[in-house]
Design an enzyme around this catalytic site. Structure first.
Site, PDB file in Angstrom:
ATOM      1  N   GLY A 213       0.793  -1.231   0.000  1.00  0.00           N
ATOM      2  CA  GLY A 213       0.000   0.000   0.000  1.00  0.00           C
ATOM      3  C   GLY A 213       0.820   1.272   0.000  1.00  0.00           C
ATOM      4  N   GLU A 431       0.998 -37.467   0.335  1.00  0.00           N
ATOM      5  CA  GLU A 431       0.361 -36.421   1.132  1.00  0.00           C
ATOM      6  C   GLU A 431      -0.039 -36.942   2.509  1.00  0.00           C
ATOM      7  OE1 GLU A 431       0.574 -33.485   0.110  1.00  0.00           O
ATOM      8  OE2 GLU A 431       1.184 -33.997  -1.923  1.00  0.00           O
TER       9      GLU A 431
END
Length: 647
Positions: A213, A431
């Site tokens: 920002g 996994e």
């Protein structure tokens, strides 16, 4: 704007004039008719062939119409000032030839506009030619002005009377806003500081990671102060012509002084603010001349004006030291990645004006997005809105936000990717190995989801609940290594074979282990010492180079220590999976059936409980194609915490 309007008006005038000239010439062009002499005309009158003779208004041209209507009219020229009757009488035409009313001689009345029309017909082409030449000359003159305007500043000026962005639109950077509020207050009430002999900083440098920002803060300062705001990118100063950059800098500051008090914002100043001498001549001299002019304008003679320079960059480490000294960029404002409270405030800013469901928990969303900057959160809210519109909902619900977070962090699901049954089983055990090892490590991060649905470039994913941990401990880093090795160990235990799917895991393991030994001083053999001087892009998280400051013997010890650390955790992962082989098989087989397991479902399986009845299931996979159609193996990705930074 005025030049463009004149050009349009002139082109319209030229086209209209050309059309009028063409139409006038077409209407007044003489008809193509045969020419006859006066003697022939006299003979035709005597033969009673002529019905009418028209004499032009200037009395020099006649048009002969015949009794036979099929015969075309003829034309003839009259010389002298005598009337047509006198001329014809000299050729033997008597009054008796007019007895039957033929030919009837009529004279056209002279028009008062005849002379003007003739003048226009004569001079209009010349006028158009001269106008065209003038137009070309003016265009060339404008072209030369444009060539000379290379030295003019290309900064865009905003008046500040109608602000579009204020500090209310900036969230997650409260400390930075406090620093910049002084700048706004000085622009509004400069006498308040001058009375104390204080001097407002001449320059403010905004530094931070991409998307935090910085540019938004600069716009907010302009909106709050209500003063003219000049915005320009650092790359717009430099052109291929020598001296253009310095000329643009001078022109920019001259405009700013005329509109003071005002703000100059230079975005990505590292494009021209790099340290001088790096180029050693050549094309970099032009950039250095531009930088020299910026240095003079910021702190030289005659710079006592109410002009504040804002600049933004994510590479403050490469800026010239003269640019960073007091008197130029006096203040450096760091805009860091927002914490959980900052992310919550940013979410509240971006959901304004959007139809949000009542079950939205902003705090949960903020905790689910560690490491996100303002740009990531804005993208997440936008993705959630797109999903809600695509699903035909009237409001954006929690499910859309969760799916949007997964899409932004992990990439879109690729359920259409063709995977063979053998590869699918390998991915499931891989996994499951990651998830099971992390479950039995107290220092590991808690599991969020494990799936074998391809996402992005990965074939499977084990996703953890990351946090804003700025000081990772040794046990946490070791747990990260052990968890990453769980997938490869599971493949070796179950199939007796290893695949290339663990390449990303091994790369991550090697990186963390070497950082523990060389940067964090977490090796008992080498002690608390840093080995190697690294140059890194501070806000980009990339390593540029490393200067080796240790001997070959120490390098060998470092390699041995890294290998020992990895081997110990490899055996630890093997022990966990061997002792819990039944749980490993159960998790892998369940993944083959449902493809995705949430954290609660995973824990229920490990503890021997049944899955919750309302557990969300992934939609069925499409039919698996033949082995020959399977794409090349892509290593499955493992979502581990980012590389920890030293305290």
């Amino acid at each position: 704007m005025n030049s463009n309007r004149f050009t349009r008006w002139f082109v319209t005038f030229m086209i209209g004039s050309a059309i009028i000239a063409i139409m006038w010439n077409a209407n007044n062009a003489p008809a193509v008719a045969p020419e006859i002499s006066i003697s022939q005309l006299a003979q035709q009158i005597q033969d009673d062939l002529v019905s009418e003779i028209e004499v032009s208004d200037d009395g020099r041209q006649i048009t002969v119409n015949y009794v036979d209507e099929n015969q075309p009219a003829a034309q003839s020229q009259i010389s002298g000032v005598s009337s047509l009757e006198e001329i014809l009488s000299s050729y033997g035409v008597t009054t008796e030839d007019y007895a039957n009313g033929r030919p009837a001689i009529t004279y056209k009345r002279p028009s008062p506009w005849t002379n003007w029309i003739n003048l226009i017909g004569i001079f209009l082409p010349a006028i158009l030619i001269f106008a065209f030449i003038y137009f070309i000359y003016r265009q060339n003159q404008n072209g030369s002005n444009q060539a000379m305007s290379f030295g003019k500043s290309r900064a865009r000026m905003f008046s500040g009377d109608t602000p579009t962005v204020t500090f209310d639109d900036v969230a997650g950077a409260e400390e930075a806003k406090e620093e910049l509020e002084e700048v706004v207050e000085f622009l509004k009430e400069p006498e308040k500081f001058v009375s104390f002999g204080a001097r407002i900083p001449k320059g403010v440098l905004l530094v931070g990671s991409p998307g935090t920002g910085k540019t938004l803060l600069a716009k907010a300062i302009s909106g709050e102060a209500g003063v003219p705001f000049f915005s320009i990118a650092g790359s717009e100063f430099v052109e291929m012509f020598v001296g253009v950059g310095a000329s643009r800098v001078r022109d920019l500051f001259e405009q700013a002084k005329r509109h003071s008090p005002c703000i100059i914002f230079i975005d990505e100043i590292d494009a021209v603010g790099r340290q001088r001498g790096a180029g050693l001549g050549g094309s970099h001299d032009e950039r250095e001349q531009t930088l020299n002019q910026i240095l003079v304008e910021m702190d030289g003679f005659g710079t006592d004006t109410h002009v504040i320079i804002l600049a933004a960059t994510n590479r403050p480490d490469i800026l010239d030291p003269a640019l960073m000294r007091p008197g130029r960029f006096d203040r450096r404002v760091v805009i860091d990645r927002p914490d959980v409270r900052g992310r919550e405030a940013i979410f509240n800013v971006h959901i304004r004006g959007k139809p949000i469901a009542s079950n939205i928990d902003i705090g949960k969303l903020a905790k689910s997005t560690p490491g996100f900057v303002g740009a990531d959160i804005e993208n997440t809210v936008n993705e959630a809105a797109l999903l809600a519109a695509r699903r035909g909902k009237k409001s954006i619900g929690m499910a859309e936000f969760q799916d949007a977070i997964e899409r932004v962090q992990l990439g879109p699901e690729r359920k259409s990717r063709v995977i063979t049954p053998e590869e699918k089983e390998i991915i499931a055990y891989h996994e499951a190995g990651h998830a099971l090892v992390s479950h039995f490590l107290p220092a590991a991060q808690p599991l969020r989801k494990v799936t074998i649905v391809p996402r992005g470039m990965g074939l499977g994913l084990t996703w953890y609940m990351e946090d804003d941990n700025l000081l990772p401990t040794k046990s946490q880093l070791i747990a990260t290594i052990t968890t990453a090795l769980g997938g490869r160990v599971a493949e070796e235990i179950v199939f007796g074979e290893i695949t290339a799917g663990a390449s990303n895991d091994l790369q991550r393991v090697t990186q963390v282990a070497r950082q523990m030994v060389t940067q964090y001083g977490m090796s008992d053999a080498l002690g608390p010492r840093v080995y190697g001087q690294k140059q890194e892009m501070v806000f980009l998280g990339r390593e540029i180079s490393e200067q080796r400051d240790y001997s070959d013997a120490i390098a060998e010890k470092i390699d041995d220590e890294v290998r020992r650390l990895i081997d110990e955790e490899y055996e630890r992962a093997r022990q966990i999976l061997t002792e819990n082989r039944a749980a490993l098989d159960l998790i892998a087989q369940t993944l083959l059936e449902v493809e995705t397991l949430e954290a609660g479902e995973f824990v229920a399986l490990v503890e021997g409980r049944e899955l919750p009845p309302a557990a969300p299931k992934s939609p069925p996979r499409p039919a698996v194609g033949a082995v020959d159609d399977a794409p090349e193996w892509t290593p499955p990705s493992l979502d581990l915490p980012p590389s920890p930074s030293p305290a």
